[in-house]
Design a protein around this motif. Structure first.
Motif, PDB file in Angstrom:
ATOM      1  N   ILE A  13     -21.391   8.223  73.784  1.00  0.00           N
ATOM      2  CA  ILE A  13     -21.709   6.820  74.032  1.00  0.00           C
ATOM      3  C   ILE A  13     -20.623   6.244  74.927  1.00  0.00           C
ATOM      4  O   ILE A  13     -19.434   6.356  74.615  1.00  0.00           O
ATOM      5  CB  ILE A  13     -21.780   6.026  72.715  1.00  0.00           C
ATOM      6  N   ILE A  14     -21.053   5.623  76.032  1.00  0.00           N
ATOM      7  CA  ILE A  14     -20.120   5.001  76.960  1.00  0.00           C
ATOM      8  C   ILE A  14     -20.524   3.534  77.103  1.00  0.00           C
ATOM      9  O   ILE A  14     -21.506   3.221  77.776  1.00  0.00           O
ATOM     10  CB  ILE A  14     -20.140   5.707  78.333  1.00  0.00           C
ATOM     11  N   PRO A  15     -19.789   2.613  76.463  1.00  0.00           N
ATOM     12  CA  PRO A  15     -20.127   1.186  76.549  1.00  0.00           C
ATOM     13  C   PRO A  15     -19.802   0.634  77.944  1.00  0.00           C
ATOM     14  O   PRO A  15     -18.779   0.971  78.533  1.00  0.00           O
ATOM     15  CB  PRO A  15     -19.228   0.524  75.506  1.00  0.00           C
ATOM     16  N   VAL A  16     -20.695  -0.210  78.467  1.00  0.00           N
ATOM     17  CA  VAL A  16     -20.485  -0.821  79.781  1.00  0.00           C
ATOM     18  C   VAL A  16     -20.806  -2.305  79.733  1.00  0.00           C
ATOM     19  O   VAL A  16     -21.613  -2.754  78.923  1.00  0.00           O
ATOM     20  CB  VAL A  16     -21.360  -0.157  80.872  1.00  0.00           C
ATOM     21  N   LEU A  17     -20.174  -3.042  80.623  1.00  0.00           N
ATOM     22  CA  LEU A  17     -20.545  -4.429  80.871  1.00  0.00           C
ATOM     23  C   LEU A  17     -21.359  -4.420  82.149  1.00  0.00           C
ATOM     24  O   LEU A  17     -20.968  -3.800  83.131  1.00  0.00           O
ATOM     25  CB  LEU A  17     -19.304  -5.306  81.066  1.00  0.00           C
ATOM     26  N   THR A  18     -22.476  -5.092  82.153  1.00  0.00           N
ATOM     27  CA  THR A  18     -23.331  -5.106  83.334  1.00  0.00           C
ATOM     28  C   THR A  18     -23.916  -6.490  83.525  1.00  0.00           C
ATOM     29  O   THR A  18     -23.882  -7.326  82.630  1.00  0.00           O
ATOM     30  CB  THR A  18     -24.457  -4.051  83.213  1.00  0.00           C
ATOM     31  N   THR A  19     -24.484  -6.698  84.702  1.00  0.00           N
ATOM     32  CA  THR A  19     -25.095  -7.991  85.020  1.00  0.00           C
ATOM     33  C   THR A  19     -26.599  -7.945  84.830  1.00  0.00           C
ATOM     34  O   THR A  19     -27.340  -8.628  85.522  1.00  0.00           O
ATOM     35  CB  THR A  19     -24.774  -8.377  86.473  1.00  0.00           C
ATOM     36  N   HIS A  20     -27.063  -7.112  83.911  1.00  0.00           N
ATOM     37  CA  HIS A  20     -28.496  -6.961  83.603  1.00  0.00           C
ATOM     38  C   HIS A  20     -29.318  -6.542  84.815  1.00  0.00           C
ATOM     39  O   HIS A  20     -30.428  -7.000  85.017  1.00  0.00           O
ATOM     40  CB  HIS A  20     -29.081  -8.247  83.005  1.00  0.00           C
ATOM     41  N   ASP A  21     -28.756  -5.667  85.639  1.00  0.00           N
ATOM     42  CA  ASP A  21     -29.531  -5.099  86.735  1.00  0.00           C
ATOM     43  C   ASP A  21     -30.576  -4.165  86.153  1.00  0.00           C
ATOM     44  O   ASP A  21     -30.377  -3.590  85.085  1.00  0.00           O
ATOM     45  CB  ASP A  21     -28.641  -4.317  87.685  1.00  0.00           C
TER      46      ASP A  21
END
Length: 173
Positions: A13-21
């Motif tokens: 599992i690799i958590p990421v922050l994204t801009t909901h692309d």
């Protein structure tokens, strides 16, 4: 949000922050260490500041908002998922609906070439990958997929193989 990187036989599992692309693989993502997802928002914001990111999470947000099917560890062993997907490596991430909201539908990239991704996903699981022989694991997967299933002969074949005649065997008397 999170990404799951699969390298036979382990999933990470690799958590990421994204801009909901709609496609998180279109540009570089901000990856957060898994351990920070279990801590307070302030710790995540401190991490973001430390790596030079200007983005900050509001106090009411927390990454545990998106549970990952009650998985408590950052990695786990699951040989069956690779056999079901028919691939030794994959990347998996949640999809978004037409209003750009997180959904439970997963998107999967099979046989992914990690070096061609805008985000270096392997960098975040490097410690575990260094502890094992990844090439041998992938080779073992390929050999396991190549093996033919063991066929069970029918009853007539078993009778003949044990030296009995189908017409005059003791079963017919």
């Amino acid at each position: 949000m999170y990404t799951i990187a699969g390298i036979y036989p382990y999933c990470y599992i690799i958590p990421v922050l994204t801009t909901h692309d709609t496609d998180i693989f279109a540009k570089q993502q901000i990856v957060i260490p898994y351990e920070l997802t279990l801590k307070k928002v302030e710790d995540i914001n401190d991490f973001l500041k430390k790596i030079g990111q200007k983005i900050r999470l509001p106090q009411e947000k927390h990454l545990s908002k998106y549970p990952i099917n009650s998985i408590k560890e950052s990695s786990w062993k699951d040989e069956d998922i690779f056999k079901q997907l028919e691939t030794p490596v994959f990347l998996c991430y949640p999809g978004f609906n037409h209003t750009q909201e997180y959904t439970d539908h997963l998107k999967i990239i099979k046989n992914v070439i990690f070096n061609e991704q805008p985000t270096n996903w392997l960098k975040y699981i490097k410690d575990d990958l260094d502890k094992r022989d990844v090439y041998t694991d992938i080779e073992n997967y390929l050999w396991s997929m190549k093996q033919e299933p063991i066929s069970e002969p029918d009853n007539k074949t078993k009778i003949v193989s044990h030296g009995f005649d189908l017409k005059t065997s003791f079963r017919k008397m």
